[in-house]
Scaffold this motif. Structure first.
Motif, PDB file in Angstrom:
ATOM      1  N   GLU A 148       0.815  -1.217   0.000  1.00  0.00           N
ATOM      2  CA  GLU A 148       0.000   0.000   0.000  1.00  0.00           C
ATOM      3  C   GLU A 148       0.847   1.264   0.000  1.00  0.00           C
ATOM      4  N   ARG A 149       2.134   1.137   0.300  1.00  0.00           N
ATOM      5  CA  ARG A 149       3.018   2.307   0.378  1.00  0.00           C
ATOM      6  C   ARG A 149       4.229   2.120  -0.522  1.00  0.00           C
ATOM      7  N   PRO A 150       4.112   2.386  -1.826  1.00  0.00           N
ATOM      8  CA  PRO A 150       5.272   2.261  -2.717  1.00  0.00           C
ATOM      9  C   PRO A 150       6.449   3.131  -2.279  1.00  0.00           C
ATOM     10  N   ALA A 151       6.154   4.226  -1.562  1.00  0.00           N
ATOM     11  CA  ALA A 151       7.242   5.103  -1.109  1.00  0.00           C
ATOM     12  C   ALA A 151       8.179   4.365  -0.156  1.00  0.00           C
ATOM     13  N   LEU A 152       7.654   3.402   0.596  1.00  0.00           N
ATOM     14  CA  LEU A 152       8.495   2.621   1.502  1.00  0.00           C
ATOM     15  C   LEU A 152       9.533   1.825   0.714  1.00  0.00           C
ATOM     16  N   ILE A 153       9.129   1.249  -0.405  1.00  0.00           N
ATOM     17  CA  ILE A 153      10.066   0.485  -1.232  1.00  0.00           C
ATOM     18  C   ILE A 153      11.137   1.401  -1.795  1.00  0.00           C
ATOM     19  N   ALA A 154      10.730   2.602  -2.228  1.00  0.00           N
ATOM     20  CA  ALA A 154      11.711   3.567  -2.737  1.00  0.00           C
ATOM     21  C   ALA A 154      12.709   3.953  -1.648  1.00  0.00           C
ATOM     22  N   ASP A 155      12.229   4.139  -0.432  1.00  0.00           N
ATOM     23  CA  ASP A 155      13.118   4.471   0.686  1.00  0.00           C
ATOM     24  C   ASP A 155      14.119   3.342   0.936  1.00  0.00           C
ATOM     25  N   LEU A 156      13.652   2.095   0.839  1.00  0.00           N
ATOM     26  CA  LEU A 156      14.540   0.951   1.055  1.00  0.00           C
ATOM     27  C   LEU A 156      15.611   0.869  -0.036  1.00  0.00           C
ATOM     28  N   LEU A 157      15.218   1.176  -1.268  1.00  0.00           N
ATOM     29  CA  LEU A 157      16.196   1.181  -2.356  1.00  0.00           C
ATOM     30  C   LEU A 157      17.253   2.257  -2.125  1.00  0.00           C
ATOM     31  N   GLU A 158      16.803   3.438  -1.742  1.00  0.00           N
ATOM     32  CA  GLU A 158      17.746   4.526  -1.480  1.00  0.00           C
ATOM     33  C   GLU A 158      18.675   4.188  -0.317  1.00  0.00           C
ATOM     34  N   ALA A 159      18.153   3.425   0.649  1.00  0.00           N
ATOM     35  CA  ALA A 159      18.961   3.070   1.818  1.00  0.00           C
ATOM     36  C   ALA A 159      20.012   2.018   1.505  1.00  0.00           C
ATOM     37  N   GLY A 160      19.804   1.223   0.441  1.00  0.00           N
ATOM     38  CA  GLY A 160      20.804   0.222   0.085  1.00  0.00           C
ATOM     39  C   GLY A 160      20.280  -1.158  -0.222  1.00  0.00           C
ATOM     40  N   MET A 161      18.963  -1.388  -0.215  1.00  0.00           N
ATOM     41  CA  MET A 161      18.417  -2.705  -0.543  1.00  0.00           C
ATOM     42  C   MET A 161      18.762  -3.073  -1.979  1.00  0.00           C
ATOM     43  N   THR A 162      19.247  -4.284  -2.187  1.00  0.00           N
ATOM     44  CA  THR A 162      19.554  -4.762  -3.532  1.00  0.00           C
ATOM     45  C   THR A 162      18.719  -5.974  -3.939  1.00  0.00           C
ATOM     46  N   ILE A 163      18.075  -6.627  -2.968  1.00  0.00           N
ATOM     47  CA  ILE A 163      17.194  -7.766  -3.258  1.00  0.00           C
ATOM     48  C   ILE A 163      15.950  -7.613  -2.400  1.00  0.00           C
ATOM     49  N   ALA A 164      14.781  -7.594  -3.026  1.00  0.00           N
ATOM     50  CA  ALA A 164      13.515  -7.525  -2.295  1.00  0.00           C
ATOM     51  C   ALA A 164      12.952  -8.928  -2.160  1.00  0.00           C
ATOM     52  N   ARG A 165      12.693  -9.334  -0.916  1.00  0.00           N
ATOM     53  CA  ARG A 165      12.182 -10.683  -0.650  1.00  0.00           C
ATOM     54  C   ARG A 165      10.687 -10.626  -0.371  1.00  0.00           C
ATOM     55  N   ILE A 166       9.935 -11.448  -1.072  1.00  0.00           N
ATOM     56  CA  ILE A 166       8.500 -11.589  -0.845  1.00  0.00           C
ATOM     57  C   ILE A 166       8.250 -12.991  -0.308  1.00  0.00           C
ATOM     58  N   ASN A 167       7.701 -13.075   0.884  1.00  0.00           N
ATOM     59  CA  ASN A 167       7.476 -14.360   1.544  1.00  0.00           C
ATOM     60  C   ASN A 167       6.088 -14.878   1.179  1.00  0.00           C
ATOM     61  N   CYS A 168       6.046 -15.950   0.398  1.00  0.00           N
ATOM     62  CA  CYS A 168       4.765 -16.497  -0.063  1.00  0.00           C
ATOM     63  C   CYS A 168       4.013 -17.238   1.036  1.00  0.00           C
ATOM     64  N   ALA A 169       4.609 -17.358   2.223  1.00  0.00           N
ATOM     65  CA  ALA A 169       3.878 -17.952   3.344  1.00  0.00           C
ATOM     66  C   ALA A 169       2.837 -16.981   3.880  1.00  0.00           C
ATOM     67  N   HIS A 170       2.905 -15.729   3.473  1.00  0.00           N
ATOM     68  CA  HIS A 170       1.974 -14.707   3.938  1.00  0.00           C
ATOM     69  C   HIS A 170       1.307 -14.027   2.742  1.00  0.00           C
ATOM     70  N   ASP A 171       0.128 -13.459   2.984  1.00  0.00           N
ATOM     71  CA  ASP A 171      -0.607 -12.677   1.987  1.00  0.00           C
ATOM     72  C   ASP A 171      -1.015 -13.559   0.804  1.00  0.00           C
ATOM     73  N   ASP A 172      -1.190 -12.956  -0.367  1.00  0.00           N
ATOM     74  CA  ASP A 172      -1.693 -13.683  -1.538  1.00  0.00           C
ATOM     75  C   ASP A 172      -1.188 -13.002  -2.800  1.00  0.00           C
ATOM     76  N   PRO A 173      -1.459 -13.596  -3.987  1.00  0.00           N
ATOM     77  CA  PRO A 173      -0.937 -13.006  -5.229  1.00  0.00           C
ATOM     78  C   PRO A 173      -1.366 -11.559  -5.463  1.00  0.00           C
ATOM     79  N   VAL A 174      -2.527 -11.165  -4.957  1.00  0.00           N
ATOM     80  CA  VAL A 174      -2.950  -9.768  -5.137  1.00  0.00           C
ATOM     81  C   VAL A 174      -1.976  -8.832  -4.418  1.00  0.00           C
ATOM     82  N   VAL A 175      -1.660  -9.161  -3.166  1.00  0.00           N
ATOM     83  CA  VAL A 175      -0.716  -8.337  -2.394  1.00  0.00           C
ATOM     84  C   VAL A 175       0.675  -8.425  -3.004  1.00  0.00           C
TER      85      VAL A 175
END
Length: 610
Positions: A148-175
């Motif tokens: 719901e907050r794309p700005a959070l992902i942008a902040d993580l990229l600026e901070a130094g994130m190089t790999i984004a992990r999505i845990n399929c044990a939680h949420d669903d394909p829509v999320v």
């Protein structure tokens, strides 16, 4: 009588030459295995086999003996073992005055070594443009909030994130889709690359849903250092369904049904018994349209149906209804409990989400619950139930709730790592992921099953990261890597230290994680250091000294994983600074005291070298 024993250097030379012969012999013994290896991993598989043979047969005193003679101890040569061994033999022959090399200077053991280059090549293939030589990548688990907050992902990229992990044990394909879209937008906005790693859930071996029990709201006055209440605790009584904000941050919200509430005024008292049966007095602070603000001088426990009355004006307060909460079991040492596939039956039973494992269990094997807080031993087993004796718990009892993890560290479980849900999730994963994190993999057949599913979906090239989180997976790691090398797709390893510590014991985690780093170095396979890295910083905003040291140790891996938390952006910045300062240590994954736990039992002797 003349002493005819060989001189120490000659004895050491013969020992090294025998090891060289052993390294050649394992190639012959594993010829079929090497023929099945993809050409991309031919040299890496051969070096891994050399590593196994070397540590099966090398004398534990060999490193010290080599150091005493001023030679390379071979403890940090795992990525290029055979050529390093050859160089040490050549140097020792020169010291002995043997052969044409006697007058030549000992060659450098690192000259012309393919190991470091192979590892960097495989990092480039797994992480793509993100693999910077000498710097560990930063993997971050995206929270549901990121959808719901794309700005959070942008902040993580600026901070130094190089790999984004999505845990399929939680949420669903829509999320997950919203997270992927947010990451795409963030990459365009920041100009920073970032890979997507999707983590398959795997088989969930957990306690089942326990029968619901009545909810209890506990309110407790603050106390001084002597344990005496220092001021009353405030309670905001509101009609059920109404959720107004409390008038102050210290008020506890309790849904109630009020009778003749208009008659209440400041200073009035309501009397009754709380859930513990103790008499309690609630004093009215004020009464208004948002409810009645009360205060209590003693700890109160509220449950549905409790009634508090006013003596003279006959006003009445009835608590509830409160939504029931998940049940629990209070387990004490010596208790007997039965694991069953059936829904909760109460008493001495406990439902299990994966009864298929019952057939793999044996008498006397251990079982651990809730991250090892509660332990037991199997006393009886059948296809319908497992009888356990609780051996580890608090003397007054430990509470076990629904959906808590179950581990069988001594059992050889045959449960497939790929579940029906995982196969269903692959429809989304294969379209959006750059790599798959494979949970609870522990057999060669698990890798073959996943690869077949990927090829059927036209993604046989998709990278796979093997999560090492069970004792079985750790002991089988060399074979798992060789099986993965049978395919040309990129492969990596994640040290999932949570379950691994539970299964192998907390005291064994440190040498085990070092051992995995060494095995991966020998196989030229990228390694990810994961679980609770800087967790206190991510959760509470300040790190502990121990976890800063842990993060620095983890920076020797090729990537470090962070879990989500309210302070995750600041945590990424701290980790980026740590890995940048620790970049020079990444090439040294060995420890001079390790003797390869996975193969140590086959060492020929513990006698000291001459």
């Amino acid at each position: 009588m003349t002493d005819v024993s060989p001189p120490p250097d000659r004895w050491l030379l013969e020992t090294l030459q025998a090891l060289r012969t052993t390294l050649g012999r394992i190639e012959v013994e594993e010829e079929a295995c090497l023929e099945a290896i993809h050409p991309e991993y031919g040299d890496s598989a051969r070096n891994l086999l050399h590593f196994i043979a070397f540590h099966r047969h090398a004398h534990p005193g060999l490193p010290k003996a080599l150091r005493q003679r001023g030679l390379c101890a071979l403890t940090d040569c795992d990525p290029h073992l055979l050529s390093s061994l050859e160089a040490v033999i050549t140097a020792l022959e020169a010291l002995e005055g043997l052969g044409p090399s006697a007058q030549a200077a000992p060659p450098s053991v690192f000259q012309g070594q393919p190991g470091p280059g192979q590892l960097q090549h495989h990092c480039d293939r797994l992480f793509g443009a993100l693999a910077a030589a000498g710097v560990a990548g930063i993997m971050v688990t995206l929270p549901a909030e990121a959808a719901e907050r794309p700005a959070l992902i942008a902040d993580l990229l600026e901070a130094g994130m190089t790999i984004a992990r999505i845990n399929c044990a939680h949420d669903d394909p829509v999320v997950w889709g919203r997270m992927v879209d947010g990451l795409t937008q963030a990459r365009l906005a920041t100009g920073r690359p970032c890979a997507i790693a999707m983590d398959l859930a795997g088989p969930k071996l957990r306690t089942g849903q326990l029968a619901l029990q009545p909810a209890v709201i506990r309110v407790r006055p603050p106390r001084d250092r002597m344990g005496r209440p220092s001021q009353p605790v405030r309670i905001l009584a509101v009609p059920p369904g109404a959720m107004p904000p409390p008038p102050d941050t210290e008020a506890v919200l309790v849904p109630v049904r009020l009778s003749k509430a208009k008659r209440l005024k400041a200073g009035d008292r309501l009397r009754g018994r709380d859930a513990s049966g103790r008499r309690r007095i609630l004093t009215v602070v004020r009464s208004g349209p948002d409810g009645v603000l009360l205060q209590a001088d003693q700890t109160c426990r509220f449950r549905s149906g409790l009634v508090f009355r006013q003596r003279h004006r006959k006003a009445r307060l009835r608590v509830g209804p409160l939504a029931p909460v998940s049940g629990e079991r209070l387990l004490r040492p010596g208790d007997a409990i039965r694991l069953t596939p059936e829904p909760d039956q109460g008493g001495g039973t406990l439902p299990c989400t994966l009864p298929e494992v019952f057939g793999d269990l044996r008498l006397g094997e251990r079982v651990l619950f809730d991250d090892g807080r509660i332990g037991g031993v199997i006393r009886g087993v059948s296809a319908q139930e497992v009888v356990l004796e609780v051996t580890t718990a608090q003397a007054k009892g430990s509470r076990l709730r629904s959906d808590k993890g179950i581990n069988f560290p001594d059992s050889d479980l045959r449960t497939p790592a790929l579940t029906a849900k995982d196969i269903e999730d692959l429809a989304f994963v294969t379209q959006h992921a750059d790599m798959i994190s494979y949970s609870f993999v522990h057999r060669d057949s698990d890798i073959q099953t996943l690869r077949q599913c990927l090829e059927e979906r036209g993604r046989g090239d998709l990278a796979v990261v093997l999560k090492i989180e069970t004792r079985q997976a750790f002991l089988n790691l060399p074979r798992l890597l060789l099986a993965a090398m049978g395919h040309g797709a990129p492969v990596g390893v994640m040290i999932a230290r949570g379950d691994l510590a539970i299964e192998c014991g907390w005291e064994a985690l440190a040498p085990i994680q070092e051992e995995i780093l060494r095995i991966c170095a020998a196989a030229h396979v990228p390694c990810i250091w994961a679980t609770e890295v800087l967790d206190t910083l991510a959760q509470h905003g300040h790190p502990t000294r121990a976890e800063i040291t842990d993060a620095a140790m983890g920076a020797r891996a090729d990537a470090v994983m962070l879990n989500k938390g309210p302070n995750i952006t600041a945590t990424v910045k701290v980790l980026e600074a740590i890995v940048a300062r620790s970049a020079s240590d990444r090439s040294d994954r060995s420890h001079p005291l390790l003797t390869c736990l996975a193969f140590r039992s086959n060492c020929v002797t513990d006698e000291p070298l001459p």
